[in-house]
Design a protein around this motif. Structure first.
Motif, mmCIF file in Angstrom:
data_model
loop_
_atom_site.group_PDB
_atom_site.id
_atom_site.type_symbol
_atom_site.label_atom_id
_atom_site.label_comp_id
_atom_site.label_asym_id
_atom_site.label_seq_id
_atom_site.Cartn_x
_atom_site.Cartn_y
_atom_site.Cartn_z
ATOM 1 N N SER A 181 0.836 -1.191 0.000
ATOM 2 C CA SER A 181 0.000 0.000 0.000
ATOM 3 C C SER A 181 0.874 1.245 0.000
ATOM 4 N N ALA A 182 0.232 2.388 -0.161
ATOM 5 C CA ALA A 182 0.932 3.676 -0.079
ATOM 6 C C ALA A 182 -0.051 4.716 0.426
ATOM 7 N N ILE A 183 0.470 5.729 1.091
ATOM 8 C CA ILE A 183 -0.337 6.865 1.527
ATOM 9 C C ILE A 183 -0.044 8.025 0.581
ATOM 10 N N VAL A 184 -1.074 8.549 -0.049
ATOM 11 C CA VAL A 184 -0.893 9.659 -0.991
ATOM 12 C C VAL A 184 -2.006 10.680 -0.779
ATOM 13 N N THR A 185 -1.761 11.910 -1.199
ATOM 14 C CA THR A 185 -2.794 12.929 -1.081
ATOM 15 C C THR A 185 -3.857 12.716 -2.161
ATOM 16 N N ARG A 186 -5.079 13.024 -1.800
ATOM 17 C CA ARG A 186 -6.180 12.885 -2.756
ATOM 18 C C ARG A 186 -5.957 13.794 -3.964
ATOM 19 N N SER A 187 -5.441 15.010 -3.717
ATOM 20 C CA SER A 187 -5.197 15.946 -4.818
ATOM 21 C C SER A 187 -4.174 15.388 -5.796
ATOM 22 N N PHE A 188 -3.134 14.715 -5.271
ATOM 23 C CA PHE A 188 -2.147 14.121 -6.181
ATOM 24 C C PHE A 188 -2.777 12.992 -6.990
ATOM 25 N N LEU A 189 -3.635 12.179 -6.366
ATOM 26 C CA LEU A 189 -4.266 11.080 -7.094
ATOM 27 C C LEU A 189 -5.077 11.587 -8.291
ATOM 28 N N TYR A 190 -5.823 12.679 -8.096
ATOM 29 C CA TYR A 190 -6.562 13.258 -9.224
ATOM 30 C C TYR A 190 -5.601 13.676 -10.327
ATOM 31 N N GLN A 191 -4.480 14.241 -9.936
ATOM 32 C CA GLN A 191 -3.480 14.660 -10.918
ATOM 33 C C GLN A 191 -2.878 13.449 -11.628
ATOM 34 N N PHE A 192 -2.524 12.419 -10.879
ATOM 35 C CA PHE A 192 -1.899 11.224 -11.440
ATOM 36 C C PHE A 192 -2.851 10.488 -12.385
ATOM 37 N N LEU A 193 -4.092 10.301 -11.964
ATOM 38 C CA LEU A 193 -5.046 9.551 -12.781
ATOM 39 C C LEU A 193 -5.496 10.349 -14.001
ATOM 40 N N HIS A 194 -5.404 11.663 -13.924
ATOM 41 C CA HIS A 194 -5.673 12.476 -15.110
ATOM 42 C C HIS A 194 -4.577 12.260 -16.148
ATOM 43 N N ALA A 195 -3.329 12.123 -15.669
ATOM 44 C CA ALA A 195 -2.192 11.918 -16.579
ATOM 45 C C ALA A 195 -2.120 10.472 -17.064
ATOM 46 N N TYR A 196 -2.533 9.511 -16.214
ATOM 47 C CA TYR A 196 -2.447 8.081 -16.559
ATOM 48 C C TYR A 196 -3.795 7.419 -16.296
ATOM 49 N N PRO A 197 -4.818 7.721 -17.084
ATOM 50 C CA PRO A 197 -6.162 7.171 -16.824
ATOM 51 C C PRO A 197 -6.219 5.652 -16.886
ATOM 52 N N GLU A 198 -5.276 5.036 -17.605
ATOM 53 C CA GLU A 198 -5.276 3.579 -17.716
ATOM 54 C C GLU A 198 -4.916 2.887 -16.396
ATOM 55 N N LYS A 199 -4.358 3.635 -15.454
ATOM 56 C CA LYS A 199 -3.969 3.055 -14.159
ATOM 57 C C LYS A 199 -5.146 2.975 -13.189
ATOM 58 N N ALA A 200 -6.215 3.688 -13.486
ATOM 59 C CA ALA A 200 -7.343 3.757 -12.554
ATOM 60 C C ALA A 200 -7.924 2.377 -12.259
#
Length: 261
Positions: A181-200
């Protein structure tokens, strides 16, 4: 011709005198997306945009970014390397160290959540008990799960935590099955999944929140810029583009403005 040169020199001297008369506000910042991201040695993100907007809003102060690290920021501040820090929380080691610094009311809210591979975590119940599971986190960050401990050895031995330098590395450790597991900020997750939608589809995001934190502005109490003035300027900018759009993009919740003291 000589009079033209003299006039130009006088204008140049006047310009530099005016610039030097402005008060400098050195804003400390460390890699913490989407607030500060480092790309090829250059900083970008919400903090950088806020600094730019503050410099456009008024003429009395000049704001500039001074890079530090999460683990070194308290020491750098006490050594006088910077005057202020944005998107911070007084509870993140400042109050515990009894450091002299003024803080504004909170102006935005963000959360830290857990992620795991869906192939390993089939439901939200997987996050209920994380004992015995490996977790990725950021060196120098404070987590509720670890009672806000930051010592790397204690985190590794007691909480089976692997510490990395940024959220991107944390997510990649999960995707590569090098941590549970990992602890990440919700704001970063929105940014990450916007850049890599296939990872969702690969990631399960916890409903469990490690901690919700309210971003504040912090500044040295002896700085000419009063914290109330800085807070008022930021609240003014948050109602305008492009900052308002950026906050919406990362699903950051704006806090109600508080009246001046």
């Amino acid at each position: 011709m000589q009079s033209v040169v003299i006039a130009a020199l006088i204008a140049l001297v006047f310009f530099f005198n005016q610039a030097s008369a402005k008060n400098l506000v050195r804003v400390g910042g460390y890699e913490f997306p989407p607030y500060i991201e480092l790309e090829h040695g250059l900083a970008k993100g919400l903090t950088v945009e806020l600094i730019r907007q503050l410099n456009q809003l008024q003429q009395e102060y000049v704001f500039e970014l001074i890079l530090t690290t999460p683990i070194r920021r308290h020491q750098d501040y006490q050594q006088g390397l910077f005057d202020a820090i944005f998107f911070e929380d007084i509870a993140w080691g400042w109050g515990q160290r009894d450091i002299a610094i003024d803080n504004s009311p909170a102006f935005a809210k963000d959360d830290e959540v857990f992620i795991a591979l869906r192939s390993n975590a089939s439901s939200q119940q997987w996050f209920d008990d994380l004992s015995g599971k490996t977790i990725a986190g950021i060196l120098g960050y404070h987590y509720q799960l670890t009672n806000y401990e930051t010592d790397p050895d204690i985190l590794a031995d007691t909480y089976r935590m692997t510490l990395v330098s940024n959220h991107q590395a944390s997510v990649e450790l999960v995707l590569k099955e090098r941590t549970d597991s990992a602890i990440v900020t919700r704001s970063f997750l929105y940014q990450f999944l916007h850049a890599y939608p296939e990872k969702a589809a690969q990631l399960l995001i916890s409903e469990r929140v490690d901690q919700s934190y309210q971003h504040q502005l912090l500044i040295h109490p002896e700085h000419p810029l009063a914290i109330d003035t800085l807070y008022h300027w930021v609240q003014q900018l948050l109602q305008q583009e492009p900052l308002s759009k950026e906050f919406q993009r990362y699903k950051l919740e704006l806090m109600p403005a508080q009246p001046s003291k």
